[in-house]
Design a protein around this motif. Structure first.
Motif, PDB file in Angstrom:
ATOM      1  N   UNK A 414      -8.923   4.946   0.522  1.00 52.85           N
ATOM      2  CA  UNK A 414      -7.677   5.587   0.513  1.00 52.85           C
ATOM      3  C   UNK A 414      -7.781   6.725   1.761  1.00 52.85           C
ATOM      4  N   UNK A 415      -7.810   6.839   2.499  1.00 52.72           N
ATOM      5  CA  UNK A 415      -8.322   7.743   4.069  1.00 52.72           C
ATOM      6  C   UNK A 415      -8.247   6.472   5.682  1.00 52.72           C
ATOM      7  N   UNK A 416      -6.585   6.778   5.782  1.00 49.40           N
ATOM      8  CA  UNK A 416      -7.183   5.688   7.127  1.00 49.40           C
ATOM      9  C   UNK A 416      -8.940   5.602   7.892  1.00 49.40           C
ATOM     10  N   UNK A 417      -9.171   7.278   8.515  1.00 48.46           N
ATOM     11  CA  UNK A 417     -10.576   6.720   8.440  1.00 48.46           C
ATOM     12  C   UNK A 417     -11.752   5.782   8.120  1.00 48.46           C
ATOM     13  N   UNK A 418     -11.335   5.583   7.154  1.00 50.21           N
ATOM     14  CA  UNK A 418     -12.388   5.203   5.975  1.00 50.21           C
ATOM     15  C   UNK A 418     -11.883   3.698   6.027  1.00 50.21           C
ATOM     16  N   UNK A 419     -10.581   3.138   6.363  1.00 52.39           N
ATOM     17  CA  UNK A 419     -10.110   2.235   6.580  1.00 52.39           C
ATOM     18  C   UNK A 419     -10.607   1.389   7.788  1.00 52.39           C
ATOM     19  N   UNK A 420     -10.883   1.856   9.070  1.00 49.97           N
ATOM     20  CA  UNK A 420     -10.665   2.032  10.682  1.00 49.97           C
ATOM     21  C   UNK A 420     -12.622   1.896  11.040  1.00 49.97           C
TER      22      UNK A 420
END
Length: 563
Positions: A414-420
Motif C-alpha cells: 500500500x506504500x510506494x516504497x513496498x511496491x518499488x
C-alpha cells in the motif's frame, strides 16, 4: 434520450441501472432561531439526555435486524449517541443558560469540525454525527425521527446524504437504487450499496432538487441520473438489468478465454459476511477486514472472542481460500485502547503494522487467535499485515506469524516504497496483496476519502499503474502470488489490465464479480497483456483508460456499458 431530459452527473457505484419514482428522505427538524432559555434548566437538560439515550436505544434496535455490514456501523453510531463528552458538553451549555437545541447544535458543530480536520474515517463519520444530532432534536421536540419514509412502491431513494441508520431502515424489497448529493465512493452509503448490490450514484450535484414521484433513470456505470427518461433510455436500462442478471448466473472460476486462471475472491468484514458467501460464485475471500471486530470497542477483543469469529468464517468457506488482514487501525480507523493521540498527520503515523512498535501484544494475540481458529476449523488461512513499508517490517511480521503457527504469510503493498522493493519483500513472505486505495493515496499525496480530489485517486493514474506493474513483475519473477484487493479489482477493464500484468487474484464486493468474470472470459491472456502495455504508455489517467478500451471486445463494452 429526449432533448428535454435533465441529466445529473455524479460518481457511480457498481454497474447496475434502474428507473423508477423518486422517494426523498424526511428532512431534519429545524431548531427555532428564537428558541427560549428554559425556565427549568435541570428538567431541560434531563430531557435532552433522555433523548440521547432513546436515540442510542433505537439505533441498537435497528442493528439487531440489519445485515452485518449495516449493523456494525449502526452500533458505532449508537456509541456516538452514548458518547460521554458529547452529552456532557451539551449539558454544560444548558446549565450555563443556552437554549437546549442551540447547545446541542453548537457542540455537534465543534465535534464535526474536529472530525473533518482529522480527515479519513473520522471525516466520514460527520454524517453519522449529524444524524445523531437530528434524531436527538426530533426526540426532544417529540417529532418523528428524520430519514427514509415507508415506501408504498419500489422507489429510488434520493437524499443530500444517508447515514447508516437511514440505510438500515430501507425496505430492500422496495428500494431500486440510491442517489445522494454528497458523500463519496468510499463513504458508508457507497460501501453498503455495493454490499447490497444496489445501483448507486454519489456526489450527484442537483439531486436535492428532485421531488417525490419524479421519474428518474439511474445509471451507476456512467454515474448519471436522468430526469423524465424517454422510452429509449428506459429500454436501455431494462437491457442492462437483464444482461447483468444473466451474468450473475455464471458460476465458473475466473479465467481468460484461453484458460489462464485468475482467482475471483470477495472482500468481507465479518463472519456473517463469510456465511452469506456459502452459495456465492466466488473462489474464497481475498480480504477479511478483521478490524471490524475491533472498531468501537473500548478494550481489545480477547483471543477467545477473536478465535470464535475467525473459526466461523473459515468454517463457512469450507476449505476455500481465506486471506485475513491483521488489524488495520490508526489514522482513519482509530481505536480507543491503542491509537496514539496528538499525531499531526495520522495517515502518515502509527497505523497498520506500525502498531507493533508500542502494542506488540495486540498483534501477537490476533495471530494466536487466527492460529487457534485454523486448528478448530480445519482451514488454512492466509494472513497478511497492512502498511508494510520496508523489508525489515516484512521480515519481522513473517517471523511473528510463523512463530504463532501461521503457514501462509503475506503483506499488503500500500506504500510506494513496498511496491518499488516488492522483489526483496517477496523474498521474506509467501505472497503480497495490492491495496490500491491506499497505494493511490500515498502515491498521489491525496486523502482517499476527500471526494473533491477523487480525480487524483483514479486507479488509471500512470504513476499508480507503474507501481502495480512493478509489484506484479516481482511476483512473476519470484513465482509467488500477487493479488489485488482494492476497488480497482471491481473495474472489468482494470481487471483485464491487472491480469495482463501478472496479477493472480482479484478481490472485490461479491456483487462486482459477475461483470469481472464475464470480461475475463471474453479476452485472451495476450489481449490482457496488450491492454496493460497500451495503458502504461499513456501520459494521463483518462488516456490510459481510453487506450485500454480500444482493445476491449465491443460486445463486452456494450453489455457492461464501459464506454
Amino acid at each position: 434520450m429526449s432533448e428535454q431530459s435533465i441529466v445529473l452527473q455524479g460518481v457511480g457505484v457498481g454497474r447496475g441501472a434502474v428507473w423508477g419514482p423518486v422517494a426523498t428522505v424526511r428532512p431534519a427538524p429545524e431548531v427555532p432561531a428564537d428558541e427560549p432559555v428554559p425556565a427549568d434548566r435541570a428538567a431541560a437538560k434531563e430531557k435532552v439526555l433522555d433523548a440521547f439515550t432513546l436515540v442510542a436505544k433505537g439505533l441498537r434496535a435497528q442493528a439487531q435486524g440489519a445485515s452485518a455490514t449495516v449493523a456494525d456501523v449502526l452500533k458505532a453510531t449508537a456509541q456516538m449517541a452514548d458518547d460521554p463528552a458529547l452529552r456532557e458538553q451539551t449539558g454544560q451549555r444548558i446549565d450555563k443558560g443556552e437554549p437546549p437545541m442551540h447547545a446541542l447544535t453548537a457542540v455537534v458543530a465543534s465535534f464535526a469540525e474536529m472530525f473533518t480536520a482529522a480527515g479519513g474515517y473520522l471525516a466520514e463519520r460527520v454524517t453519522d454525527l449529524n444524524s445523531v444530532r437530528d434524531r436527538v432534536v426530533a426526540r426532544y421536540q417529540e417529532l418523528p425521527e428524520p430519514g427514509v419514509p415507508p415506501l408504498p412502491w419500489p422507489s429510488i431513494i434520493v437524499a443530500p446524504d444517508l447515514s447508516p441508520a437511514d440505510t438500515a431502515a430501507l425496505d430492500l424489497d422496495k428500494v431500486l437504487g440510491i442517489v445522494i448529493e454528497q458523500g463519496g465512493p468510499t463513504g458508508h452509503t457507497a460501501i453498503i450499496a455495493g454490499q447490497l448490490g444496489l445501483p448507486c450514484v454519489v456526489r450527484a450535484t442537483g439531486a436535492s432538487q428532485l421531488g417525490d414521484g419524479d421519474i428518474v433513470a439511474l445509471d451507476a456505470a456512467h454515474g448519471t441520473v436522468t430526469l423524465d427518461p424517454d422510452d429509449e433510455t428506459r429500454a436501455a436500462v431494462e437491457t442492462r438489468r437483464a444482461g447483468l442478471a444473466a451474468l450473475a448466473e455464471a458460476t465458473a472460476d475466473g479465467a481468460t478465454a484461453d484458460g489462464h486462471h485468475i482467482a475471483l475472491l470477495a472482500n468481507i468484514g465479518t463472519a456473517e459476511d463469510a456465511e452469506r458467501l456459502t452459495d456465492a460464485a466466488v473462489e474464497g475471500v481475498g480480504l477479511f477486514r478483521t478490524e471490524v471486530l475491533f472498531l468501537g470497542a473500548t478494550t481489545a477483543p480477547t483471543v477467545e472472542d477473536q478465535a470464535t469469529v475467525y473459526t466461523r468464517a473459515l468454517a463457512a468457506l469450507g476449505g476455500r481460500k481465506v486471506v485475513l488482514r491483521t488489524l488495520d487501525a490508526g489514522a482513519d480507523k482509530p481505536l480507543a485502547f491503542v491509537t496514539q493521540a496528538g499525531e499531526e498527520n495520522p495517515a502518515l503515523g502509527v497505523r497498520g503494522f506500525r502498531l507493533v512498535r508500542h502494542a506488540e501484544g495486540l498483534l501477537r494475540t490476533q495471530l494466536e487467535a487466527i492460529a487457534r481458529a485454523a486448528k478448530e476449523s480445519g482451514g488454512t488461512p492466509w494472513v497478511m499485515a497492512p502498511m508494510i513499508a520496508t523489508v525489515e517490517e516484512a521480515r519481522q511480521f513473517s517471523a511473528m506469524a510463523r512463530e504463532a503457527g501461521i503457514e501462509t504469510v503475506g503483506v499488503m503493498v500500500e506504500v510506494p516504497a513496498a511496491a518499488l522493493r516488492a522483489k526483496d519483500i517477496l523474498a521474506e513472505v509467501d505472497f503480497v496483496s495490492l491495496g490500491t486505495n491506499d497505494l493511490a493515496q500515498y502515491t498521489m499525496a491525496t486523502d482517499r476519502l476527500l471526494g473533491s480530489l477523487v480525480d487524483l485517486l483514479d486507479a488509471w493514474q500512470p504513476a499508480l499503474l507503474d507501481l502495480v506493474a512493478a509489484t506484479a513483475a516481482a511476483g512473476v519473477e519470484t513465482g509467488k502470488p500477487v493479488g489485488v484487493c482494492g476497488e480497482s479489482a471491481a473495474d472489468p477493464v482494470m481487471a483485464l489490465l491487472l491480469t495482463g500484468l501478472g496479477v493472480t487474484s482479484l478481490s472485490m464486493s461479491p456483487s462486482a464479480v459477475p461483470a469481472v468474470r464475464f470480461a475475463l472470459s471474453q479476452h485472451s491472456l495476450e489481449t490482457c497483456r496488450a491492454i496493460g502495455e497500451v495503458a502504461r504508455k499513456a501520459p494521463t489517467a483518462a488516456e490510459a483508460r481510453a487506450a485500454a478500451l480500444t482493445l476491449v471486445d465491443p460486445h463486452v463494452r456494450e453489455v457492461l456499458a464501459l464506454d
